[in-house]
Scaffold this active site. Structure first.
Site, PDB file in Angstrom:
ATOM      1  N   THR A 113      -4.085 -11.283  58.755  1.00 11.99           N
ATOM      2  CA  THR A 113      -3.688 -10.716  60.047  1.00 11.99           C
ATOM      3  C   THR A 113      -2.506 -11.505  60.593  1.00 11.99           C
ATOM      4  O   THR A 113      -2.548 -12.727  60.659  1.00 11.99           O
ATOM      5  CB  THR A 113      -4.865 -10.777  61.029  1.00 11.99           C
ATOM      6  N   LYS A 201      -3.853  -3.668  63.675  1.00  7.05           N
ATOM      7  CA  LYS A 201      -4.900  -4.632  63.326  1.00  7.05           C
ATOM      8  C   LYS A 201      -5.279  -5.469  64.554  1.00  7.05           C
ATOM      9  O   LYS A 201      -6.455  -5.627  64.885  1.00  7.05           O
ATOM     10  CB  LYS A 201      -4.406  -5.531  62.192  1.00  7.05           C
ATOM     11  N   ALA A 204      -7.021  -3.165  67.195  1.00  7.68           N
ATOM     12  CA  ALA A 204      -8.405  -2.773  66.857  1.00  7.68           C
ATOM     13  C   ALA A 204      -9.355  -3.897  67.261  1.00  7.68           C
ATOM     14  O   ALA A 204     -10.368  -3.657  67.928  1.00  7.68           O
ATOM     15  CB  ALA A 204      -8.517  -2.482  65.361  1.00  7.68           C
ATOM     16  N   LEU A 208     -12.259  -3.862  70.270  1.00  4.25           N
ATOM     17  CA  LEU A 208     -13.675  -4.132  69.972  1.00  4.25           C
ATOM     18  C   LEU A 208     -14.182  -5.265  70.860  1.00  4.25           C
ATOM     19  O   LEU A 208     -15.249  -5.175  71.465  1.00  4.25           O
ATOM     20  CB  LEU A 208     -13.844  -4.497  68.491  1.00  4.25           C
ATOM     21  N   CYS A 257     -11.928 -14.108  64.108  1.00  4.44           N
ATOM     22  CA  CYS A 257     -10.839 -13.150  64.342  1.00  4.44           C
ATOM     23  C   CYS A 257     -10.599 -12.744  65.791  1.00  4.44           C
ATOM     24  O   CYS A 257      -9.452 -12.733  66.236  1.00  4.44           O
ATOM     25  CB  CYS A 257     -11.094 -11.898  63.518  1.00  4.44           C
ATOM     26  N   LYS A 260      -8.723 -15.290  68.065  1.00  5.50           N
ATOM     27  CA  LYS A 260      -7.413 -15.584  67.467  1.00  5.50           C
ATOM     28  C   LYS A 260      -6.476 -14.381  67.619  1.00  5.50           C
ATOM     29  O   LYS A 260      -5.313 -14.520  68.004  1.00  5.50           O
ATOM     30  CB  LYS A 260      -7.628 -15.918  65.993  1.00  5.50           C
ATOM     31  N   ARG A 327     -17.727 -19.995  62.569  1.00  2.00           N
ATOM     32  CA  ARG A 327     -16.454 -20.176  63.279  1.00  2.00           C
ATOM     33  C   ARG A 327     -16.481 -19.476  64.640  1.00  2.00           C
ATOM     34  O   ARG A 327     -16.888 -18.321  64.731  1.00  2.00           O
ATOM     35  CB  ARG A 327     -15.297 -19.654  62.412  1.00  2.00           C
TER      36      ARG A 327
END
Ligand code: UGA
Length: 446
Positions: A113, A201, A204, A208, A257, A260, A327
């Site tokens: 990503t 990306k 999305a 979420l 993710c 970040k 993480r």
């Protein structure tokens, strides 16, 4: 790559990593990550057309026609954009390594990503070469979620491929479309320009995460008003425009993710001179931090305003069920908050204890790690359920209650337990987004 190899026996897939230990694990039956169904897929393709290696990178680069770059792009910790934008040093090093060892044209795929327009920088590096080679950079972001990775890859909602609107770009995109079409229906493979693909990306994941922060904000209100967040989520989720998924209130979202990628999006907005848009998305992260802090604060106030010296069994370290990944786990954030209150922690998780120990760093020496939930709860004042492992729903809570200190508390940060039953057994029950069930006359927070 394992799923691609499984469905495309006509192609050879070589996975290269600089970490020799990990490669050895990928070549064994003890894979370096816990992911349901993955070992079976690896076992079917490994040695046939799937290979894991830590050596001969020069030869593997030279021989390949398509290279998926999946190196990590963590949040930058230094210099410009520190704490926000992605650290691209590994990506750039990889691009230079590809260039060094290439002797033919190649398709280079951004699987990691990345911030929008990274492909541009990569193209500039790759295509400024004296060898006369051409590299076509495509974006093919990954949407799988941990714990359901194999299912998500076998049956994806969509596969997204971004490329340039040039003859070379279109040809490269078609090659990758054909690759996925070996098992994904064509109508689910969508193609866009490079920048739309890169941005989609980030967006999305931001959407979420935003849904979780939205329902978590409502959970705080539910706890004050007597509304039940699960009932509210169900009621709004029935509206087909809203939809029912990703509306589970929780102790917070985690994983490598969401945070970040949102920080990345925030930085992008800021650097494009859009501070209002940046602040809007940043609030999704702030709300998540609030939810973690609120959980700890609720525990403190419920347990008579002190946790010092109290044994607390923490059920769950992974950031979600069915993964060993810790993480950005909200469970560990809560652990840190409880340690700051000088609680005595016993951390229990079926698969993530090893990673938890590493992620907790210095704090790990203050924590007892216990795989058995019954032993973890012995002599405890409270249990905090922080990961939605099914194992935790099947425990004999009466047995657990009998081994705990009275009054006993249970804080369900995932709403996975039968709260009425627990209350009947004698527990004081606190569930996210619901009014507490107490054996006291008064709400202890009042
Ligand atoms: C997420 C996205 O779902 C994937 O589509 C994406 O490919 C991936 O990030 C990525 O960018 O690599 P993942 O982080 O593996 O996948 O896990 P999620 O299932 O999205 O869960 C993230 C966090 O949100 C977890 O801590 C989970 O417990 C929490 N969550 C999820 C909730 O608190 N409530 C929900 O309703 C759903």
């Amino acid at each position: 790559m394992a799923v691609i190899a499984l469905h495309c026996p006509q192609h050879t897939v070589t996975v290269f990593d600089i970490n020799k230990k990990k490669v050895a694990e990928w070549n064994s039956d003890q894979l370096p990550i816990y992911e349901p169904g993955l070992l079976e897929v690896v076992q079917q393709a490994r040695g046939r057309n799937l290979f894991f290696t830590a050596s001969d990178i020069d030869r593997h680069i030279a021989e390949s026609e398509i290279i998926f770059v999946s190196v990590n792009t963590p949040t930058k910790t230094f210099g410009q954009g520190a704490g926000r934008t992605a650290d691209l040093q590994y990506w750039e090093k990889t691009a230079r390594m590809i260039l060094e060892h290439s002797s033919s044209d190649k398709i280079i795929i951004e699987k990691s990503t990345l911030p929008v327009r990274t492909a541009q920088a990569m193209e500039n590096i790759l295509n400024t070469n004296a060898k006369g080679l051409h590299f076509e950079v495509l974006s093919n972001p990954e949407f799988l979620a941990e714990g359901s990775a194999i299912q998500d890859l076998e049956n994806p909602d969509r596969v997204l491929i971004g490329g340039h609107d040039t003859p070379g770009g279109k040809k490269a995109v078609q090659t990758i479309v054909d690759l996925y079409a070996n098992w994904v229906p064509r109508e689910r493979i969508i193609t866009t320009n490079l920048w739309s693909s890169e941005l989609s990306k980030l967006v999305a994941n931001a959407f979420l995460a935003q849904r979780i922060s939205s329902i978590n904000a409502i959970s705080a209100l539910c706890e004050k008003t007597g509304a039940d967040v699960e009932e509210v989520a169900y009621a709004i989720g029935m509206d087909s425009r809203i939809g029912p998924r990703f509306l589970k209130a929780s102790v917070g979202f985690g994983g490598s993710c969401f945070k970040k990628d949102i920080l990345n999006l925030v930085y992008l907005c800021e650097s494009q001179g859009l501070p209002e848009a940046a602040a809007y998305w940043e609030q999704v992260i702030r709300m998540n931090e609030y939810q973690e802090a609120r959980f700890v604060a609720n525990m403190v106030s419920a347990m008579f305003n002190t946790l010092a010296g109290k044994r607390i069994a923490v059920y769950g370290a992974a950031f979600k069920a069915n993964t060993s990944d810790t993480r950005e786990s909200p469970a560990l954030a809560v652990c840190r908050g409880l340690l700051a209150e000088k609680a005595e922690l016993v951390l229990c998780d079926p698969h993530a204890l090893e990673n938890a120990r590493l992620d907790l760093g210095d704090d790990a020496r203050l924590v007892t790690f216990e795989i058995n939930p019954y032993i973890a709860a012995e002599g405890a004042h409270a249990i905090a359920v922080l990961t939605e492992w099914e194992d935790f729903t099947r425990l004999d809570y009466k047995r657990i209650f009998d081994s705990m200190v009275n009054p006993s508390f249970i804080f369900d940060g995932r709403n996975i337990l039968d709260r009425a039953k627990l209350f009947e057994m004698g527990f004081n029950v606190f569930s996210i987004g619901k009014e507490p069930l107490l054996h006291f006359n008064q709400h202890p927070t009042e």
